[in-house]
Enzyme design. Structure first.
Site, PDB file in Angstrom:
ATOM      1  CD  GLU B  60      -1.886  -2.362   1.336  1.00  0.00           C
ATOM      2  OE1 GLU B  60      -0.746  -2.687   1.738  1.00  0.00           O
ATOM      3  OE2 GLU B  60      -2.803  -3.189   1.167  1.00  0.00           O
ATOM      4  CG  HIS B 129     -10.087  -6.371   8.707  1.00  0.00           C
ATOM      5  ND1 HIS B 129      -8.895  -6.464   9.377  1.00  0.00           N
ATOM      6  CD2 HIS B 129      -9.922  -7.055   7.548  1.00  0.00           C
ATOM      7  CE1 HIS B 129      -8.060  -7.193   8.661  1.00  0.00           C
ATOM      8  NE2 HIS B 129      -8.643  -7.549   7.550  1.00  0.00           N
TER       9      HIS B 129
END
Ligand SMILES: Cc1ncc(C[n+]2csc(CCOP(=O)(O)OP(=O)(O)O)c2C)c(N)n1
Ligand SMILES: [Mg+2]
Lengths: 358, 327
Positions: B60, B129
């Site tokens: 990322e 998450h």
């Protein structure tokens, strides 16, 4: 009970001598490198401008003329100068916060560079960036980046766009030895090799990341990081401008033709502290003196005078012209205006009338 | 009007913009050969090929930064994060580079980039998450932040985002990808940023809700209507810029306000909207503003705890009861 002598530390300790070792310079003459007398004078002028600019900048800093950080490039000028000579003017350069030399080498004026240090509206980044954030897009100089390692992916991104557009430009991304330890380098190397990006990554290994010698902060040879990705790499002498020109000409040609990345470890040395507040207790005077013997500017001067390529007064003319240019730049910076108060809200967004929350 | 799923609306926006502008491309994990982790980019590889639909490694930080560099150098990348919970790994590139380089370069650098992907919680996925990031990105000058609640808004706003010359954070929701809604057939339909929409009219209370929480607000409003309370729902649609004008107009009519917000309470969206309302509409308020947010704790896994954690219609109704002094 563990005794002191038996204590095992983590980071290797001790003052280091010879933090960086120079590989052999090129044996090619200026002729062989295709350099004319005019080129040699230009190389001298560029290196001397960078040196003189920073010597004066340091004086102004010490006089309290401006604040912020100031990191000097003095000692490393052969790299910026040689790379600019070897590459095309529309190849893209990006570097870290030790950026004055690159901007000047790429044709930014002493005036706009000095004015930026003073935070003036006439500065190279309109007074919004300061010493560590010089930008000059019209010269394909993309900054000036002060989060260590964070611009490594940006360099690959510049190359990505060049490849996407098929425009034949090469991107060169410079960073310090400290940046090699960042995850961003490894992620970027992987993608650059996988995607065959036309980019040359260059670590200017000047022996230290602030006060931490390379062998105390990085395991293994820096350039060998590239081996893990199958990326071409080499070590280069960074104190000799001919060597830089020679190597970067060859590497840029390969990158342009074959569209693959390179990683070059350029060995060099900074004479001054990391920034203005650094007394340099982590290194020896011997080491510093030894590297000063390899000074890139003196080396070029010696070369041209031994070979009787230029007359002494030609060098002197350049030297005194640059001395004056830098003094004038200080006057320019002092006399320039600070940014208008409205500038505070400009260039945050493309729209200067963005509805900022109050 | 066509009825599209949320994911189809987002895909339609990307496809239209990629057809229109050669400099637009999509990159991210699993976007190409796998057709997208949530099938948002399904079929795009086939139409645009490997040059413009690019699978990345799980890096990322690296691919966000390559996207920013490409945007600096003339392209208009769409960077997809599998979810914004993973974007945190690359957030330096968003906060330090994308958001600040224009400013630090005195306006020389332009960074037209869209970072998009699912945001916030999606059921029992555990704390890492489940974070709603709009408040965090909204905090950073230089970024624009969008979190649409319906397919029609998503399409129009994403097209605007792709054409915008600034970095835009475009937040979606795993749980909404299958949601169907009307999407304008109008050619080149775009929605400007900073324009809220009154999506339900009412005189008794204003409910401000965006993204997934908009649907919670609608459910609550339906229940309240049975009791004779008519709520007005304002969906800001974009978080930055935020259309306070429409919120204030509504509050001037209803004199009461509940803000429903999926971020945590401290430094959250509701905190900001509440502050501005008390400053700019104080004289119109007949009750203290209330907010409904996730609590000041990470998302739990256990079903019973998760249900306690995520705001639902019940909490919204309670908050409306409080501002209308019904109990
Ligand atoms: C991410 C990050 N961590 C720490 C710093 C503070 N810092 C600035 S320069 C520097 C040393 C970097 O050394 P090197 O990369 O070798 O470059 P050099 O100064 O030698 O040119 C450090 C630790 C920073 N700017 N960014
Ligand atoms: Mg160093």
């Amino acid at each position: 009970m563990a005794k002191k002598a038996e204590e095992k530390g983590f980071t290797p300790t001790g003052v280091v001598y010879q933090s960086t070792k120079l590989p052999k310079p090129t044996s090619k003459t200026h002729d062989k490198l295709g350099l004319k007398k005019k080129d040699l004078l230009n190389l001298y002028e560029s290196m001397y401008r960078q040196r003189r600019f920073e010597e004066r900048a340091a004086q102004m800093y010490q006089k309290g003329k401006f604040g912020g950080f100031l990191h000097l490039y003095i000692g490393q000028e052969a790299i910026s100068t040689g790379v600019v000579q070897a590459l095309n003017d529309d190849d893209d350069l990006i570097t870290a916060y030790r950026d004055h030399g690159f901007a000047l080498a790429r044709g930014a004026s002493s005036d706009e560079c000095m004015a930026e240090l003073f935070g003036k509206a006439t500065g190279i980044s309109s007074g919004k960036g300061g010493s560590m954030h010089y930008f000059k897009l019209e010269k394909h100089f993309w900054g000036g980046h002060a989060i260590v390692g964070a611009h490594i992916p940006l360099g690959a991104g510049l190359a990505f766009a060049n490849k996407y557009n098929g425009n034949d430009r090469v991107a060169v991304c410079f960073f310090g030895d400290g940046a090699v330890d960042q995850g961003s380098l490894n992620e970027t190397f992987n993608m650059a090799q996988l995607w065959k990006l036309p980019v040359i990554f260059v670590v200017e290994n000047n022996g230290y990341s602030m006060g931490t010698a390379v062998e105390r902060h990085s395991a293994g040879d820096l350039h060998k990081r590239a081996d893990a990705y199958g990326m071409k790499n080499d070590i280069v002498n960074g104190m000799d401008v001919f060597t830089i020109i020679d190597k970067f000409t060859e590497v840029a040609k390969d990158v342009r033709k074959n569209q693959n990345p390179w990683f070059l470890e350029v060995r060099t040395y900074r004479y001054r502290g990391h920034s203005m507040s650094d007394p340099g207790n982590y290194r020896t005077k011997e080491e510093l003196d030894e590297f000063k013997q390899t000074d890139p500017i003196e080396r070029l001067k010696t070369y041209v005078s031994e070979k009787k390529l230029v007359k002494d007064d030609e060098i002197e003319e350049i030297t005194s012209r640059i001395n004056q240019e830098v003094l004038d730049a200080i006057d320019f910076a002092e006399e320039s205006d600070f940014p208008e108060p409205e500038a505070l809200f400009h260039d945050v967004y493309a729209e200067n009338d963005f509805p900022f929350v109050k | 009007m066509a009825e599209l799923q949320f994911r189809e609306a987002i895909r339609a926006a990307m496809v239209e913009e990629m057809r229109r502008d050669e400099s637009v491309f999509l990159m991210g994990e699993e976007v190409a050969e796998y057709d997208g982790a949530y099938k948002v980019s399904q079929g795009m590889l086939e139409e645009f090929g490997f040059r413009r639909v690019i699978d990345t490694p799980i890096s990322e930080l690296g691919f966000s930064g390559i996207g920013v560099g490409a945007a600096m150098n003339g392209l208009r990348p769409i960077v997809e994060f599998m979810t914004f919970n993973f974007a945190v790994v690359g957030i330096d590139q968003i906060i330090n580079n994308a958001a600040k380089l224009r400013y630090m370069s005195g306006g020389q650098i332009m960074i037209p980039i869209v970072f998009r992907g699912p945001n916030a919680s999606a059921g029992q996925l555990g704390a890492t998450h489940s974070v709603a990031y709009e408040a965090l990105y909204g905090h950073i000058p230089g970024l624009k932040v969008v979190y649409p609640s319906e397919p029609g808004d998503a399409k129009g706003l994403l097209k605007t985002a792709i054409r915008d010359d600034n970095p835009v954070i475009f937040l979606e929701s795993e749980q909404m990808y299958g949601l169907k809604g009307e999407v304008s057939d109008e050619e080149d339909f775009t929605i400007p940023f900073g324009v809220a929409k009154v999506k339900r009219e009412g005189n008794d209370v204003t409910i401000v809700a965006h993204g997934k929480m908009y649907h919670v607000a609608q459910q609550a409003a339906k229940e309240l209507a049975k009791d004779g309370i008519e709520a007005e729902i304002v969906d800001p649609r974009t978080i930055k810029p935020f259309d306070m004008k429409t919120v204030i107009e509504s509050v001037k009519k209803t004199n009461r306000c509940v803000i429903v917000d999926e971020t945590h309470p401290f430094c959250g969206i509701a905190a900001e909207v509440g502050f501005q309302l008390q400053r700019d509409a104080f004289d119109y308020l007949d009750a203290p503003i209330q907010r409904v947010t996730v609590p000041d704790v990470p998302a739990p896994f256990a079903k019973n705890l998760f249900d306690l954690w995520l705001p639902g219609p019940k909490q919204v109704i309670e908050a409306v009861n409080a501002v209308t002094y019904r109990s």
